[in-house]
Design an enzyme around this catalytic site. Structure first.
Site, PDB file in Angstrom:
ATOM      1  N   GLU A 215     100.896 -36.855  33.641  1.00  0.00           N
ATOM      2  CA  GLU A 215     100.037 -36.789  32.459  1.00  0.00           C
ATOM      3  C   GLU A 215     100.689 -37.489  31.267  1.00  0.00           C
ATOM      4  OE1 GLU A 215     100.898 -34.294  34.408  1.00  0.00           O
ATOM      5  OE2 GLU A 215      99.306 -32.800  34.637  1.00  0.00           O
ATOM      6  N   HIS A 387      85.835  -9.237  18.839  1.00  0.00           N
ATOM      7  CA  HIS A 387      84.412  -9.552  19.021  1.00  0.00           C
ATOM      8  C   HIS A 387      84.190 -10.266  20.335  1.00  0.00           C
ATOM      9  CE1 HIS A 387      83.494  -8.236  14.942  1.00  0.00           C
ATOM     10  NE2 HIS A 387      84.733  -8.660  14.701  1.00  0.00           N
ATOM     11  N   LYS A 515     100.479 -30.941  42.485  1.00  0.00           N
ATOM     12  CA  LYS A 515     100.865 -32.302  42.069  1.00  0.00           C
ATOM     13  C   LYS A 515     100.899 -33.217  43.282  1.00  0.00           C
ATOM     14  CE  LYS A 515     104.041 -30.967  38.344  1.00  0.00           C
ATOM     15  NZ  LYS A 515     105.417 -31.000  37.898  1.00  0.00           N
TER      16      LYS A 515
HETATM   17  O1  F6P Z   1     104.631 -28.831  36.009  1.00  0.00           O
HETATM   18  C1  F6P Z   1     105.266 -27.881  35.263  1.00  0.00           C
HETATM   19  C2  F6P Z   1     106.328 -28.479  34.404  1.00  0.00           C
HETATM   20  O2  F6P Z   1     107.390 -28.908  35.178  1.00  0.00           O
HETATM   21  C3  F6P Z   1     106.786 -27.511  33.327  1.00  0.00           C
HETATM   22  O3  F6P Z   1     107.772 -26.651  33.769  1.00  0.00           O
HETATM   23  C4  F6P Z   1     107.222 -28.417  32.259  1.00  0.00           C
HETATM   24  O4  F6P Z   1     107.303 -27.771  31.020  1.00  0.00           O
HETATM   25  C5  F6P Z   1     106.118 -29.465  32.305  1.00  0.00           C
HETATM   26  O5  F6P Z   1     105.842 -29.592  33.681  1.00  0.00           O
HETATM   27  C6  F6P Z   1     106.447 -30.792  31.696  1.00  0.00           C
HETATM   28  O6  F6P Z   1     107.567 -31.384  32.275  1.00  0.00           O
HETATM   29  P1  F6P Z   1     108.310 -32.582  31.579  1.00  0.00           P
HETATM   30  O7  F6P Z   1     108.841 -32.124  30.281  1.00  0.00           O
HETATM   31  O8  F6P Z   1     109.383 -32.988  32.547  1.00  0.00           O
HETATM   32  O9  F6P Z   1     107.298 -33.697  31.393  1.00  0.00           O
END
Ligand code: F6P
Length: 552
Positions: A215, A387, A515
Protein backbone atom coordinates in the site's frame (compact mmCIF):
# COMPACT_ATOMS: atom_id res chain seq x y z
CA UNK A 1 14.18 -16.06 26.75
CA UNK A 2 10.77 -15.57 28.29
CA UNK A 3 9.45 -18.26 30.61
CA UNK A 4 6.85 -20.53 29.09
CA UNK A 5 4.19 -20.86 31.75
CA UNK A 6 0.67 -21.99 30.97
CA UNK A 7 -1.35 -19.56 33.12
CA UNK A 8 -4.28 -21.94 33.41
CA UNK A 9 -1.99 -24.51 35.09
CA UNK A 10 -0.82 -22.14 37.81
CA UNK A 11 -1.95 -22.26 41.43
CA UNK A 12 -3.13 -18.66 41.26
CA UNK A 13 -5.38 -19.44 38.28
CA UNK A 14 -6.97 -22.33 40.20
CA UNK A 15 -7.52 -20.08 43.19
CA UNK A 16 -8.94 -17.36 40.99
CA UNK A 17 -11.33 -19.90 39.47
CA UNK A 18 -12.63 -20.85 42.94
CA UNK A 19 -12.79 -17.21 43.89
CA UNK A 20 -14.71 -16.42 40.69
CA UNK A 21 -17.20 -19.20 41.44
CA UNK A 22 -17.83 -17.55 44.78
CA UNK A 23 -18.21 -13.97 43.64
CA UNK A 24 -19.39 -14.14 40.03
CA UNK A 25 -22.95 -13.16 40.92
CA UNK A 26 -21.94 -10.30 43.13
CA UNK A 27 -23.42 -6.92 42.23
CA UNK A 28 -21.18 -3.90 41.87
CA UNK A 29 -23.72 -1.88 43.83
CA UNK A 30 -23.44 -4.32 46.74
CA UNK A 31 -19.65 -4.07 46.73
CA UNK A 32 -20.03 -0.34 47.33
CA UNK A 33 -22.60 -0.94 50.07
CA UNK A 34 -20.24 -3.36 51.80
CA UNK A 35 -17.24 -1.03 51.79
CA UNK A 36 -17.59 2.70 52.23
CA UNK A 37 -13.95 3.20 51.30
CA UNK A 38 -14.27 1.23 48.09
CA UNK A 39 -13.93 4.17 45.70
CA UNK A 40 -10.65 5.30 47.30
CA UNK A 41 -9.41 1.74 47.87
CA UNK A 42 -9.70 0.90 44.19
CA UNK A 43 -8.34 3.98 42.49
CA UNK A 44 -4.89 5.37 41.81
CA UNK A 45 -3.74 8.93 41.46
CA UNK A 46 -0.55 9.35 39.45
CA UNK A 47 0.79 12.69 38.29
CA UNK A 48 -2.16 14.44 36.56
CA UNK A 49 -3.98 11.20 35.90
CA UNK A 50 -6.62 9.61 38.12
CA UNK A 51 -7.76 6.03 37.55
CA UNK A 52 -10.88 4.70 39.20
CA UNK A 53 -11.33 0.94 38.85
CA UNK A 54 -13.76 0.58 41.74
CA UNK A 55 -16.67 -0.15 39.38
CA UNK A 56 -15.23 -3.59 38.60
CA UNK A 57 -16.10 -6.97 40.10
CA UNK A 58 -13.14 -7.21 42.43
CA UNK A 59 -12.37 -7.09 46.10
CA UNK A 60 -9.02 -7.11 47.89
CA UNK A 61 -8.81 -10.87 47.55
CA UNK A 62 -9.36 -10.71 43.77
CA UNK A 63 -6.60 -8.16 43.38
CA UNK A 64 -4.27 -10.20 45.57
CA UNK A 65 -4.90 -13.33 43.51
CA UNK A 66 -4.52 -11.52 40.19
CA UNK A 67 -1.17 -10.18 41.34
CA UNK A 68 -0.18 -13.65 42.48
CA UNK A 69 -1.00 -14.85 38.97
CA UNK A 70 1.17 -12.11 37.47
CA UNK A 71 4.06 -13.19 39.72
CA UNK A 72 3.59 -16.88 38.99
CA UNK A 73 3.63 -16.15 35.25
CA UNK A 74 7.00 -14.44 35.64
CA UNK A 75 5.89 -10.86 34.97
CA UNK A 76 8.66 -9.43 37.17
CA UNK A 77 11.40 -11.19 35.22
CA UNK A 78 9.72 -10.44 31.89
CA UNK A 79 9.73 -6.69 32.60
CA UNK A 80 13.44 -6.84 33.40
CA UNK A 81 14.15 -8.78 30.22
CA UNK A 82 12.16 -6.30 28.13
CA UNK A 83 13.96 -3.22 29.48
CA UNK A 84 17.34 -4.98 29.39
CA UNK A 85 16.97 -5.42 25.65
CA UNK A 86 16.89 -9.21 25.64
CA UNK A 87 15.37 -10.95 22.64
CA UNK A 88 11.80 -11.36 23.87
CA UNK A 89 10.26 -11.22 20.38
CA UNK A 90 11.58 -14.70 19.82
CA UNK A 91 9.74 -15.60 16.60
CA UNK A 92 11.38 -12.61 14.88
CA UNK A 93 14.58 -12.87 16.90
CA UNK A 94 14.36 -9.26 18.12
CA UNK A 95 14.46 -7.23 21.29
CA UNK A 96 11.49 -5.00 22.14
CA UNK A 97 12.78 -1.55 23.01
CA UNK A 98 10.34 1.15 21.99
CA UNK A 99 10.82 2.31 25.60
CA UNK A 100 14.45 3.18 24.76
CA UNK A 101 13.17 5.79 22.29
CA UNK A 102 11.90 7.88 25.19
CA UNK A 103 14.78 7.38 27.58
CA UNK A 104 16.40 10.77 28.30
CA UNK A 105 20.04 11.37 27.37
CA UNK A 106 22.57 10.23 29.92
CA UNK A 107 20.86 6.94 30.73
CA UNK A 108 22.51 4.07 28.91
CA UNK A 109 20.23 1.58 27.22
CA UNK A 110 21.34 -1.67 25.72
CA UNK A 111 19.95 -3.84 22.96
CA UNK A 112 21.38 -7.35 23.06
CA UNK A 113 24.33 -5.89 24.98
CA UNK A 114 25.00 -3.00 22.58
CA UNK A 115 24.58 0.62 23.72
CA UNK A 116 21.87 2.32 21.63
CA UNK A 117 21.23 5.73 23.18
CA UNK A 118 23.70 7.62 20.97
CA UNK A 119 22.05 6.40 17.78
CA UNK A 120 18.57 7.15 19.13
CA UNK A 121 19.51 10.67 20.17
CA UNK A 122 21.28 11.34 16.88
CA UNK A 123 18.00 10.67 15.06
CA UNK A 124 16.07 12.77 17.56
CA UNK A 125 18.45 15.67 16.82
CA UNK A 126 17.97 15.11 13.10
CA UNK A 127 14.18 15.27 13.65
CA UNK A 128 14.49 18.41 15.76
CA UNK A 129 16.66 20.18 13.22
CA UNK A 130 14.50 19.16 10.27
CA UNK A 131 11.13 19.93 11.89
CA UNK A 132 12.33 23.35 13.02
CA UNK A 133 13.66 24.23 9.59
CA UNK A 134 10.38 23.23 7.97
CA UNK A 135 8.28 25.01 10.59
CA UNK A 136 10.27 28.27 10.45
CA UNK A 137 10.27 28.32 6.65
CA UNK A 138 14.00 27.78 6.25
CA UNK A 139 13.41 24.50 4.40
CA UNK A 140 11.90 25.54 1.09
CA UNK A 141 10.18 23.71 -1.71
CA UNK A 142 11.69 23.76 -5.20
CA UNK A 143 10.08 27.09 -6.15
CA UNK A 144 11.47 28.74 -3.02
CA UNK A 145 8.17 28.66 -1.14
CA UNK A 146 7.84 27.37 2.43
CA UNK A 147 6.20 24.01 3.17
CA UNK A 148 2.59 24.35 4.26
CA UNK A 149 1.37 20.76 3.90
CA UNK A 150 2.79 17.47 5.13
CA UNK A 151 1.48 14.23 3.63
CA UNK A 152 2.32 11.16 5.72
CA UNK A 153 2.18 8.05 3.55
CA UNK A 154 2.17 4.85 5.61
CA UNK A 155 -0.19 2.20 6.93
CA UNK A 156 -0.78 0.30 10.19
CA UNK A 157 1.77 1.43 12.77
CA UNK A 158 3.24 3.85 10.24
CA UNK A 159 -0.08 5.69 10.14
CA UNK A 160 -2.35 5.00 13.11
CA UNK A 161 -0.03 6.29 15.86
CA UNK A 162 0.98 9.51 14.08
CA UNK A 163 -2.55 10.30 12.91
CA UNK A 164 -3.99 9.63 16.36
CA UNK A 165 -1.41 11.84 18.11
CA UNK A 166 -1.63 14.65 15.54
CA UNK A 167 -5.39 14.76 16.04
CA UNK A 168 -5.03 14.53 19.81
CA UNK A 169 -2.55 17.43 19.88
CA UNK A 170 -4.19 19.60 17.24
CA UNK A 171 -4.63 22.33 19.85
CA UNK A 172 -0.81 22.54 20.16
CA UNK A 173 -0.08 22.75 16.43
CA UNK A 174 0.04 26.55 16.34
CA UNK A 175 1.79 27.73 13.20
CA UNK A 176 2.77 24.25 12.08
CA UNK A 177 2.12 22.93 8.60
CA UNK A 178 -1.13 21.09 8.07
CA UNK A 179 -0.81 17.30 8.17
CA UNK A 180 -2.61 14.83 5.94
CA UNK A 181 -2.49 11.05 6.12
CA UNK A 182 -2.75 8.60 3.26
CA UNK A 183 -2.84 4.92 4.13
CA UNK A 184 -5.33 2.98 2.04
CA UNK A 185 -4.27 1.45 -1.27
CA UNK A 186 -7.71 2.49 -2.53
CA UNK A 187 -6.68 5.19 -5.01
CA UNK A 188 -9.44 7.49 -3.85
CA UNK A 189 -7.54 8.07 -0.60
CA UNK A 190 -4.50 9.60 -2.23
CA UNK A 191 -6.40 11.34 -5.05
CA UNK A 192 -8.84 13.06 -2.74
CA UNK A 193 -6.05 14.01 -0.34
CA UNK A 194 -3.79 15.51 -3.00
CA UNK A 195 -6.51 17.24 -5.03
CA UNK A 196 -6.54 20.53 -3.07
CA UNK A 197 -2.81 20.61 -2.23
CA UNK A 198 -0.26 22.98 -3.82
CA UNK A 199 2.52 20.60 -4.91
CA UNK A 200 5.23 23.25 -4.51
CA UNK A 201 4.35 23.64 -0.81
CA UNK A 202 3.84 19.96 -0.04
CA UNK A 203 6.29 17.65 1.69
CA UNK A 204 5.81 13.86 1.61
CA UNK A 205 6.91 11.60 4.44
CA UNK A 206 7.14 8.02 3.19
CA UNK A 207 6.88 5.99 6.36
CA UNK A 208 7.45 2.27 6.32
CA UNK A 209 9.50 0.14 8.66
CA UNK A 210 10.15 -2.44 5.94
CA UNK A 211 9.79 -0.13 2.93
CA UNK A 212 8.19 -3.03 1.09
CA UNK A 213 4.55 -2.64 2.16
CA UNK A 214 2.41 -2.78 -0.96
CA UNK A 215 0.00 0.00 0.00
CA UNK A 216 2.72 2.44 1.02
CA UNK A 217 4.90 1.76 -2.00
CA UNK A 218 1.93 2.20 -4.37
CA UNK A 219 0.91 5.47 -2.69
CA UNK A 220 4.52 6.72 -2.63
CA UNK A 221 4.89 6.10 -6.37
CA UNK A 222 1.60 7.86 -7.10
CA UNK A 223 2.63 10.83 -4.93
CA UNK A 224 5.92 11.08 -6.78
CA UNK A 225 4.13 10.94 -10.15
CA UNK A 226 1.66 13.61 -9.00
CA UNK A 227 4.57 15.83 -8.02
CA UNK A 228 6.27 15.35 -11.41
CA UNK A 229 3.01 15.77 -13.35
CA UNK A 230 2.35 19.07 -11.61
CA UNK A 231 5.63 20.73 -12.57
CA UNK A 232 8.33 19.34 -10.28
CA UNK A 233 11.22 17.45 -11.81
CA UNK A 234 13.49 14.63 -10.63
CA UNK A 235 16.06 17.03 -9.15
CA UNK A 236 13.37 18.71 -7.04
CA UNK A 237 12.30 15.47 -5.37
CA UNK A 238 14.86 15.82 -2.59
CA UNK A 239 13.10 18.97 -1.38
CA UNK A 240 9.71 17.29 -1.23
CA UNK A 241 10.24 13.65 -0.23
CA UNK A 242 11.76 12.18 2.92
CA UNK A 243 11.69 8.59 4.13
CA UNK A 244 11.35 7.03 7.56
CA UNK A 245 12.41 3.41 7.63
CA UNK A 246 14.74 0.72 8.91
CA UNK A 247 15.57 -0.31 5.33
CA UNK A 248 18.31 1.99 3.95
CA UNK A 249 18.76 -0.05 0.80
CA UNK A 250 15.10 0.04 -0.27
CA UNK A 251 14.88 3.78 0.50
CA UNK A 252 17.89 4.49 -1.71
CA UNK A 253 16.46 2.29 -4.45
CA UNK A 254 13.21 4.29 -4.33
CA UNK A 255 15.26 7.41 -5.08
CA UNK A 256 15.30 9.13 -1.70
CA UNK A 257 18.77 10.40 -0.79
CA UNK A 258 20.35 9.11 2.47
CA UNK A 259 20.43 12.65 3.95
CA UNK A 260 16.63 12.72 3.56
CA UNK A 261 16.18 9.51 5.45
CA UNK A 262 15.30 9.13 9.14
CA UNK A 263 16.24 5.77 10.57
CA UNK A 264 14.75 3.56 13.18
CA UNK A 265 15.51 0.03 14.25
CA UNK A 266 14.28 -3.54 14.28
CA UNK A 267 13.82 -3.40 18.03
CA UNK A 268 10.90 -1.01 17.47
CA UNK A 269 7.69 -2.77 16.44
CA UNK A 270 5.54 -0.97 13.84
CA UNK A 271 2.59 -0.49 16.20
CA UNK A 272 4.91 0.88 18.90
CA UNK A 273 6.86 3.18 16.61
CA UNK A 274 5.23 6.60 17.00
CA UNK A 275 8.03 7.49 19.47
CA UNK A 276 10.64 7.04 16.75
CA UNK A 277 11.11 9.04 13.54
CA UNK A 278 7.74 7.54 12.54
CA UNK A 279 6.44 10.41 14.68
CA UNK A 280 8.05 13.02 12.43
CA UNK A 281 4.62 14.25 11.33
CA UNK A 282 3.86 14.93 15.01
CA UNK A 283 7.07 16.95 15.43
CA UNK A 284 6.35 18.87 12.21
CA UNK A 285 2.77 19.57 13.14
CA UNK A 286 3.09 20.42 16.84
CA UNK A 287 6.78 21.34 17.11
CA UNK A 288 9.65 19.23 18.41
CA UNK A 289 9.26 20.68 21.93
CA UNK A 290 5.83 19.05 22.12
CA UNK A 291 7.10 15.76 20.66
CA UNK A 292 9.74 15.80 23.40
CA UNK A 293 7.08 16.27 26.07
CA UNK A 294 5.20 13.30 24.63
CA UNK A 295 8.37 11.22 25.07
CA UNK A 296 8.85 12.56 28.60
CA UNK A 297 5.34 11.56 29.64
CA UNK A 298 5.84 8.09 28.21
CA UNK A 299 9.20 7.73 29.96
CA UNK A 300 7.64 8.70 33.29
CA UNK A 301 5.08 5.92 32.81
CA UNK A 302 7.87 3.49 31.84
CA UNK A 303 9.59 4.21 35.13
CA UNK A 304 6.34 3.77 37.03
CA UNK A 305 5.77 0.42 35.31
CA UNK A 306 9.32 -0.73 35.98
CA UNK A 307 9.58 0.31 39.61
CA UNK A 308 6.25 0.46 41.38
CA UNK A 309 4.97 -2.63 43.22
CA UNK A 310 2.33 -4.56 41.30
CA UNK A 311 -0.54 -3.66 43.66
CA UNK A 312 -0.03 0.05 42.86
CA UNK A 313 1.19 -0.37 39.32
CA UNK A 314 -1.27 1.12 36.81
CA UNK A 315 -0.47 -0.99 33.70
CA UNK A 316 -0.27 -4.14 35.82
CA UNK A 317 -3.62 -3.52 37.51
CA UNK A 318 -5.32 -2.55 34.23
CA UNK A 319 -3.78 -5.57 32.52
CA UNK A 320 -4.85 -8.00 35.22
CA UNK A 321 -8.39 -6.57 35.28
CA UNK A 322 -8.51 -7.36 31.56
CA UNK A 323 -7.42 -10.94 32.35
CA UNK A 324 -10.11 -11.19 35.04
CA UNK A 325 -12.86 -10.20 32.61
CA UNK A 326 -11.54 -12.12 29.58
CA UNK A 327 -10.61 -15.38 31.24
CA UNK A 328 -12.98 -15.66 34.18
CA UNK A 329 -16.07 -13.66 33.19
CA UNK A 330 -15.40 -14.82 29.58
CA UNK A 331 -16.01 -11.36 28.10
CA UNK A 332 -15.18 -11.28 24.39
CA UNK A 333 -14.95 -7.55 23.82
CA UNK A 334 -13.84 -4.40 25.54
CA UNK A 335 -14.91 -0.86 24.72
CA UNK A 336 -12.67 2.19 24.78
CA UNK A 337 -14.75 5.32 25.17
CA UNK A 338 -12.86 8.64 25.26
CA UNK A 339 -15.07 11.58 26.20
CA UNK A 340 -12.57 13.75 24.41
CA UNK A 341 -13.03 14.54 20.75
CA UNK A 342 -9.29 15.08 20.38
CA UNK A 343 -8.90 11.35 21.07
CA UNK A 344 -11.25 10.32 18.28
CA UNK A 345 -8.66 8.03 16.65
CA UNK A 346 -7.52 6.44 19.92
CA UNK A 347 -9.84 3.41 19.54
CA UNK A 348 -8.53 2.73 16.01
CA UNK A 349 -4.92 3.08 17.18
CA UNK A 350 -5.50 0.78 20.15
CA UNK A 351 -7.23 -1.77 17.94
CA UNK A 352 -3.98 -2.36 16.10
CA UNK A 353 -1.81 -2.11 19.21
CA UNK A 354 -3.95 -4.55 21.21
CA UNK A 355 -5.29 -6.96 18.63
CA UNK A 356 -2.21 -7.28 16.41
CA UNK A 357 -0.20 -7.90 19.58
CA UNK A 358 -2.38 -10.26 21.55
CA UNK A 359 -4.72 -11.73 18.94
CA UNK A 360 -2.80 -15.01 19.03
CA UNK A 361 -3.69 -18.64 19.64
CA UNK A 362 -0.28 -20.35 19.73
CA UNK A 363 1.49 -20.13 23.07
CA UNK A 364 5.23 -19.59 23.48
CA UNK A 365 5.84 -23.34 23.14
CA UNK A 366 3.83 -23.48 19.92
CA UNK A 367 0.81 -25.19 21.48
CA UNK A 368 -2.71 -23.98 20.90
CA UNK A 369 -3.94 -22.20 24.01
CA UNK A 370 -6.90 -23.56 25.93
CA UNK A 371 -8.02 -20.14 27.19
CA UNK A 372 -9.08 -16.87 25.59
CA UNK A 373 -6.49 -14.30 24.56
CA UNK A 374 -7.18 -10.73 23.37
CA UNK A 375 -10.76 -9.54 23.42
CA UNK A 376 -12.04 -7.53 20.47
CA UNK A 377 -11.38 -3.89 21.20
CA UNK A 378 -13.67 -1.24 19.81
CA UNK A 379 -15.06 2.17 20.60
CA UNK A 380 -15.91 5.71 19.63
CA UNK A 381 -15.67 9.03 21.40
CA UNK A 382 -18.45 9.98 23.78
CA UNK A 383 -21.04 11.29 23.44
CA UNK A 384 -21.36 10.06 19.83
CA UNK A 385 -21.28 6.41 20.88
CA UNK A 386 -24.22 6.99 23.25
CA UNK A 387 -26.43 7.63 20.25
CA UNK A 388 -25.18 4.57 18.49
CA UNK A 389 -24.09 1.35 20.24
CA UNK A 390 -24.55 2.09 23.97
CA UNK A 391 -28.00 0.50 23.71
CA UNK A 392 -26.28 -2.88 23.44
CA UNK A 393 -23.97 -2.22 26.37
CA UNK A 394 -26.90 -1.23 28.58
CA UNK A 395 -29.49 -3.78 27.55
CA UNK A 396 -27.80 -6.39 25.34
CA UNK A 397 -26.93 -9.91 26.41
CA UNK A 398 -23.17 -9.54 26.86
CA UNK A 399 -21.06 -8.04 29.62
CA UNK A 400 -18.80 -5.43 28.02
CA UNK A 401 -16.07 -3.93 30.20
CA UNK A 402 -15.70 -0.26 29.30
CA UNK A 403 -12.80 2.14 29.67
CA UNK A 404 -14.02 5.73 29.94
CA UNK A 405 -11.58 8.61 29.53
CA UNK A 406 -12.03 12.35 30.01
CA UNK A 407 -10.09 15.54 30.66
CA UNK A 408 -11.02 17.58 33.74
CA UNK A 409 -10.21 20.79 31.86
CA UNK A 410 -11.14 21.41 28.25
CA UNK A 411 -8.72 22.92 25.75
CA UNK A 412 -11.52 24.79 24.06
CA UNK A 413 -14.95 25.29 25.54
CA UNK A 414 -17.47 27.47 23.85
CA UNK A 415 -20.60 27.90 25.94
CA UNK A 416 -19.77 25.39 28.66
CA UNK A 417 -19.90 22.33 26.39
CA UNK A 418 -17.41 20.64 28.66
CA UNK A 419 -19.83 20.40 31.58
CA UNK A 420 -22.38 18.84 29.25
CA UNK A 421 -19.74 16.40 28.06
CA UNK A 422 -18.58 15.46 31.53
CA UNK A 423 -22.09 15.08 32.89
CA UNK A 424 -22.46 12.33 30.29
CA UNK A 425 -19.06 10.83 31.13
CA UNK A 426 -20.05 10.50 34.80
CA UNK A 427 -23.60 9.43 34.04
CA UNK A 428 -22.72 6.54 31.78
CA UNK A 429 -20.50 4.59 34.16
CA UNK A 430 -23.03 5.21 36.93
CA UNK A 431 -25.91 4.01 34.76
CA UNK A 432 -23.95 0.96 33.62
CA UNK A 433 -23.28 0.01 37.22
CA UNK A 434 -26.64 0.80 38.82
CA UNK A 435 -29.02 0.09 35.98
CA UNK A 436 -32.70 0.61 36.69
CA UNK A 437 -34.73 -1.96 38.60
CA UNK A 438 -38.30 -3.10 37.87
CA UNK A 439 -39.38 -1.35 41.00
CA UNK A 440 -37.94 1.99 39.88
CA UNK A 441 -39.45 1.66 36.43
CA UNK A 442 -42.85 0.76 37.87
CA UNK A 443 -42.86 3.76 40.21
CA UNK A 444 -41.85 6.06 37.37
CA UNK A 445 -44.53 4.83 35.01
CA UNK A 446 -47.24 4.98 37.65
CA UNK A 447 -46.21 8.56 38.41
CA UNK A 448 -46.66 9.35 34.73
CA UNK A 449 -50.25 8.16 35.01
CA UNK A 450 -50.02 4.96 32.96
CA UNK A 451 -52.59 2.24 33.55
CA UNK A 452 -51.53 -0.86 35.49
CA UNK A 453 -51.78 -2.91 32.31
CA UNK A 454 -49.64 -0.45 30.34
CA UNK A 455 -47.07 -0.40 33.13
CA UNK A 456 -46.73 -4.20 33.11
CA UNK A 457 -46.53 -4.29 29.30
CA UNK A 458 -43.69 -1.74 29.13
CA UNK A 459 -41.79 -2.91 32.18
CA UNK A 460 -39.41 -5.48 30.58
CA UNK A 461 -38.27 -3.01 27.94
CA UNK A 462 -37.47 -0.25 30.36
CA UNK A 463 -35.44 -2.22 32.87
CA UNK A 464 -31.65 -1.80 32.81
CA UNK A 465 -29.84 -4.82 34.24
CA UNK A 466 -26.86 -2.71 35.35
CA UNK A 467 -23.81 -4.38 36.93
CA UNK A 468 -21.68 -3.65 33.87
CA UNK A 469 -18.05 -2.98 34.78
CA UNK A 470 -16.07 0.09 33.83
CA UNK A 471 -12.79 1.83 34.50
CA UNK A 472 -12.70 5.64 34.41
CA UNK A 473 -9.56 7.58 33.56
CA UNK A 474 -9.71 11.27 34.39
CA UNK A 475 -6.74 13.47 33.47
CA UNK A 476 -6.20 17.11 34.30
CA UNK A 477 -5.90 18.24 30.69
CA UNK A 478 -4.97 16.69 27.38
CA UNK A 479 -1.39 17.77 26.77
CA UNK A 480 1.60 16.04 25.15
CA UNK A 481 2.98 14.82 28.49
CA UNK A 482 -0.28 13.27 29.71
CA UNK A 483 -0.97 11.77 26.32
CA UNK A 484 2.50 10.20 26.22
CA UNK A 485 1.97 8.74 29.69
CA UNK A 486 -1.45 7.29 28.87
CA UNK A 487 -0.26 5.75 25.60
CA UNK A 488 2.69 4.13 27.38
CA UNK A 489 0.20 2.89 30.01
CA UNK A 490 -1.80 1.12 27.29
CA UNK A 491 1.38 -0.29 25.71
CA UNK A 492 2.52 -1.81 29.01
CA UNK A 493 -0.95 -3.18 29.61
CA UNK A 494 -0.60 -5.09 26.33
CA UNK A 495 2.78 -6.41 27.49
CA UNK A 496 1.36 -7.56 30.84
CA UNK A 497 -1.48 -9.45 29.19
CA UNK A 498 0.81 -11.07 26.60
CA UNK A 499 3.02 -12.36 29.40
CA UNK A 500 0.08 -13.84 31.30
CA UNK A 501 -1.37 -15.44 28.15
CA UNK A 502 2.07 -16.96 27.41
CA UNK A 503 2.04 -15.65 23.84
CA UNK A 504 4.46 -13.61 21.74
CA UNK A 505 2.97 -10.11 21.60
CA UNK A 506 5.47 -8.55 19.22
CA UNK A 507 5.09 -10.55 16.01
CA UNK A 508 2.15 -10.47 13.59
CA UNK A 509 2.31 -13.54 11.37
CA UNK A 510 -1.47 -13.53 11.07
CA UNK A 511 -1.42 -10.65 8.59
CA UNK A 512 0.72 -12.54 6.06
CA UNK A 513 -1.73 -14.99 4.47
CA UNK A 514 -4.03 -12.33 3.05
CA UNK A 515 -1.01 -10.46 1.65
CA UNK A 516 0.28 -13.64 -0.06
CA UNK A 517 -3.09 -14.42 -1.63
CA UNK A 518 -3.53 -10.84 -2.83
CA UNK A 519 -0.13 -11.22 -4.50
CA UNK A 520 -1.38 -14.32 -6.33
CA UNK A 521 -4.68 -12.72 -7.33
CA UNK A 522 -3.25 -9.46 -8.65
CA UNK A 523 -1.90 -10.92 -11.95
CA UNK A 524 -5.19 -12.81 -12.40
CA UNK A 525 -7.06 -9.50 -12.42
CA UNK A 526 -4.95 -8.29 -15.30
CA UNK A 527 -6.06 -11.01 -17.78
CA UNK A 528 -9.39 -11.59 -19.52
CA UNK A 529 -9.24 -15.33 -18.81
CA UNK A 530 -11.88 -16.78 -16.50
CA UNK A 531 -10.35 -17.77 -13.19
CA UNK A 532 -10.63 -21.31 -11.83
CA UNK A 533 -7.70 -21.57 -9.42
CA UNK A 534 -9.55 -20.73 -6.18
CA UNK A 535 -12.54 -22.03 -4.28
CA UNK A 536 -15.89 -21.71 -6.06
CA UNK A 537 -16.95 -18.57 -4.23
CA UNK A 538 -13.68 -16.70 -4.82
CA UNK A 539 -13.61 -17.76 -8.51
CA UNK A 540 -17.18 -16.56 -8.87
CA UNK A 541 -16.41 -13.18 -7.29
CA UNK A 542 -13.33 -12.59 -9.44
CA UNK A 543 -15.14 -13.60 -12.62
CA UNK A 544 -18.16 -11.45 -11.77
CA UNK A 545 -15.80 -8.52 -11.17
CA UNK A 546 -14.34 -9.06 -14.64
CA UNK A 547 -17.70 -9.20 -16.34
CA UNK A 548 -18.91 -6.12 -14.46
CA UNK A 549 -15.74 -4.32 -15.52
CA UNK A 550 -16.40 -5.05 -19.19
CA UNK A 551 -19.87 -3.54 -18.87
CA UNK A 552 -18.55 -0.23 -17.56
O1 F6P B 1 0.67 -5.86 7.89
C1 F6P B 1 0.80 -5.44 9.18
C2 F6P B 1 1.99 -4.57 9.36
O2 F6P B 1 3.16 -5.31 9.24
C3 F6P B 1 1.95 -3.82 10.68
O3 F6P B 1 2.46 -4.55 11.73
C4 F6P B 1 2.71 -2.60 10.37
O4 F6P B 1 2.47 -1.58 11.30
C5 F6P B 1 2.19 -2.28 8.98
O5 F6P B 1 2.04 -3.55 8.38
C6 F6P B 1 3.06 -1.39 8.15
O6 F6P B 1 4.34 -1.91 7.97
P1 F6P B 1 5.52 -1.01 7.44
O7 F6P B 1 5.76 0.07 8.42
O8 F6P B 1 6.69 -1.95 7.30
O9 F6P B 1 5.10 -0.45 6.10
Amino acid sequence: MLKKINPSQTEAWARLKLHYDRIQHIKLKDLFNENRERATNFSISWDDIFIDFSKTHINRETLRLLIELARECGLNQAITKEFDGEIINETENRAVLHTALRTPPGINTYCEGKEIQDEIHAVLHQMEDFSERVRNGEWKGYTGQPIKHIVNIGIGGSDLGPVMVCRALKHYSDGGPEVHFVSNVDGSHISETLKPLPHEQTLFLIVSKTFTTQETMANASSARQWFLDNGGNENDISKHFVAISTNVEAVTKFGIAPQNMFRFWDFVGGRFSLWSAVGLSIALNTGFHNFKKLLEGAHAMDEHFRQVPFDENIPVILGMLGIWYTNFFECSTEAILPYDQYLDRLPAYLQQAVMESNGKSADRSGNIVSYKTSPVLWGEPGTNGQHSFYQLIHQGTQMIPCIFMAAANPLKDPAEHHKLLLSNFFAQSEALMNGKTEENVRTELIKKGLSEEEVERLLPFKVFKGNNPSISILYKQLNPYNLGAMLAMFEHRIFVQGIIWNIYSYDQWGVELGKELAGQILPELKTDEPITSHDASTNQLINRYKSLQKKT
